[in-house]
Design a protein around this motif. Structure first.
Motif, short mmCIF file in Angstrom:
data_model
loop_
_atom_site.label_atom_id
_atom_site.label_comp_id
_atom_site.label_asym_id
_atom_site.label_seq_id
_atom_site.Cartn_x
_atom_site.Cartn_y
_atom_site.Cartn_z
N THR A 43 3.73 10.11 -4.97
CA THR A 43 4.24 8.77 -5.20
C THR A 43 3.07 7.79 -5.23
O THR A 43 2.06 8.01 -4.59
CB THR A 43 5.24 8.37 -4.10
N PHE A 44 3.22 6.71 -6.00
CA PHE A 44 2.16 5.71 -6.11
C PHE A 44 2.08 4.85 -4.85
O PHE A 44 1.00 4.38 -4.49
CB PHE A 44 2.40 4.85 -7.35
N LEU A 229 4.38 11.28 -13.98
CA LEU A 229 3.10 11.95 -13.74
C LEU A 229 2.25 11.14 -12.77
O LEU A 229 2.02 9.94 -12.99
CB LEU A 229 2.36 12.14 -15.06
N VAL A 230 1.82 11.76 -11.69
CA VAL A 230 0.96 11.12 -10.69
C VAL A 230 -0.37 11.84 -10.68
O VAL A 230 -0.41 13.07 -10.54
CB VAL A 230 1.61 11.17 -9.28
N GLY A 231 -1.45 11.11 -10.84
CA GLY A 231 -2.78 11.72 -10.83
C GLY A 231 -3.60 11.25 -9.65
O GLY A 231 -3.43 10.12 -9.17
N ARG A 258 -10.69 8.41 -2.94
CA ARG A 258 -10.10 8.89 -4.18
C ARG A 258 -9.35 7.75 -4.85
O ARG A 258 -9.22 6.66 -4.31
CB ARG A 258 -9.18 10.07 -3.90
N VAL A 259 -8.85 8.03 -6.04
CA VAL A 259 -8.06 7.05 -6.78
C VAL A 259 -6.77 7.71 -7.24
O VAL A 259 -6.78 8.84 -7.75
CB VAL A 259 -8.83 6.51 -8.00
N CYS A 260 -5.65 7.03 -7.03
CA CYS A 260 -4.34 7.50 -7.49
C CYS A 260 -3.95 6.68 -8.72
O CYS A 260 -4.23 5.48 -8.78
CB CYS A 260 -3.33 7.32 -6.37
N ALA A 261 -3.31 7.31 -9.67
CA ALA A 261 -2.99 6.64 -10.93
C ALA A 261 -1.63 7.04 -11.46
O ALA A 261 -1.20 8.19 -11.32
CB ALA A 261 -4.06 6.94 -11.98
#
Length: 376
Positions: A43-44, A229-231, A258-261
């Motif tokens: 989840t974002f 889509l969660v990256g 890290r980075v979430c996108a």
């Protein structure tokens, strides 16, 4: 003593178990997976109060955000546990005049509602989010929400379960519910791994498995799967210090530099065909590289025009199937690309999620409270 059985140990199940245990209820939690939440880990997870209308819904979300702060302070004061809420400015911009007009109008409305929101010169991006390429912003102004935050949802779930366990809750992982114990039309408990768990109240917090659990009681719970889509990147040398919302991709910091996108345009195409040139995970990665130079320094091109082998990505992308109640099963006319299950493009399979309701071990694992930390 009143007994409650909570099925599911994600954020909702953890919050339910925590409050019940605080109230003196004898709580048992059954979860089909392991200690890391399933859907709650994909989840974002940001404060989206600024997106909510009408005013009453905005106020509800603002109160919810305040309760996060209060609960985090309460738990930290009692246990010293590191919190799951991470304050960070949220920076938005649009590329077209219409996109900028919409953001400006929203900012004016929010300011009238007492929300800390302002417009700023694009040059301020260097201070708010120095990791962002200034050239990626073609807007004449930014919209800045100074009191925003992102949440470490897995840490939140673990923290609440730890506290519930310390209050006496019996939390069991790797325990998929296979049957409900019925007394006429009343549910009296559940069976998991051949063991019966009886309770006065049963709470279905099973996320993607909620429909199946309800079906065990003869109740129809219509659900629709909506893939997103969660990256998440590998550890980056330069951390992202703000939540960044652009027309093509939204980014936020994640634990461990890290980075979430996520990307709404990418999510809208999660039903690729044999003619799909770029797999969605590569599309999402390319959008991130266009905003953050740190991705380019890892050898990722700024724009993706052809499929890349997934093993070359400094990147982890996964499908999160969100569930929404619907009054009836979706019909062919109501299905859209966002609500259709994704199918793999030719020669480039989509990442397949590990369904959080599948057992991850041969035996049931009782919950043991442990020291949790924010950066895991």
């Amino acid at each position: 003593m009143t007994r409650a059985l909570v099925i599911g140990a994600g954020v909702i199940g953890a919050a339910t178990a925590h409050r019940l245990a605080e109230a003196g209820v004898s709580v048992t939690v059954l979860d089909a997976g392991g200690r890391t939440p399933g859907t709650s880990s994909a989840t974002f997870s940001i404060d989206v109060t600024h997106l909510k209308t009408p005013h009453s819904y905005f106020l509800l979300n603002r109160r919810s955000a305040a309760l996060h702060r209060e609960l985090e302070h309460e738990i930290h004061a009692g246990t010293g546990t590191v919190g799951w809420r991470h304050p960070a400015p949220l920076v938005q911009w649009g590329h077209t005049e219409e996109e900028q007009r919409i953001l400006r109008a929203r900012a004016e409305r929010l300011a009238g509602w007492g929300h800390p929101c302002r417009t700023a010169d694009p040059g301020e991006l260097r201070t708010l989010a120095p990791a962002v390429d200034p050239a990626s912003c073609r807007a004449t102004e930014l919209v800045v929400h100074d009191d925003a935050a992102w949440y470490d949802a897995p840490l939140l779930a673990r923290t609440l379960l730890d506290r519930a366990a310390a209050l006496g809750a019996d939390i069991r992982y790797d325990s998929p519910v296979t049957a409900l114990l019925l007394d006429g039309e009343r549910v009296r408990g559940a069976e998991a791994r051949g063991r019966r768990f009886e309770a006065d109240h049963i709470v279905n917090c099973a996320g993607p498995d909620a429909g199946r659990i309800a079906g065990l009681a003869g109740v129809r719970l219509p659900l629709r799967q909506i893939p997103g889509l969660v990256g998440e990147s590998v550890r980056l040398a330069e951390p992202l210090r703000a939540i960044v919302a652009t027309p093509g991709v939204d980014l936020r910091p994640a634990p461990g530099n890290r980075v979430c996108a996520v990307s709404w345009p990418v999510d809208a195409l999660l039903a690729p065909t044999a003619s799909t040139d770029v797999p969605p995970e590569a599309d999402l990665l390319g959008r991130c590289a266009a905003i953050l130079p740190a991705f380019r320094s890892l050898g990722v091109p700024g724009s993706v025009s052809a499929p890349f082998p997934k093993t070359a990505f400094p990147w982890s992308a996964r499908i999160s199937r969100l569930l929404a109640s619907t009054p009836s099963p979706p019909t062919a006319a109501s299905l859209s690309p966002r609500s259709s299950p994704p199918s793999p493009p030719r020669n480039s399979p989509l990442p397949r999620p590990n369904p959080p309701w599948l057992p991850t071990g041969p035996t049931a694992t009782p919950h043991t409270p442990s020291a949790t930390k924010a950066w895991q």
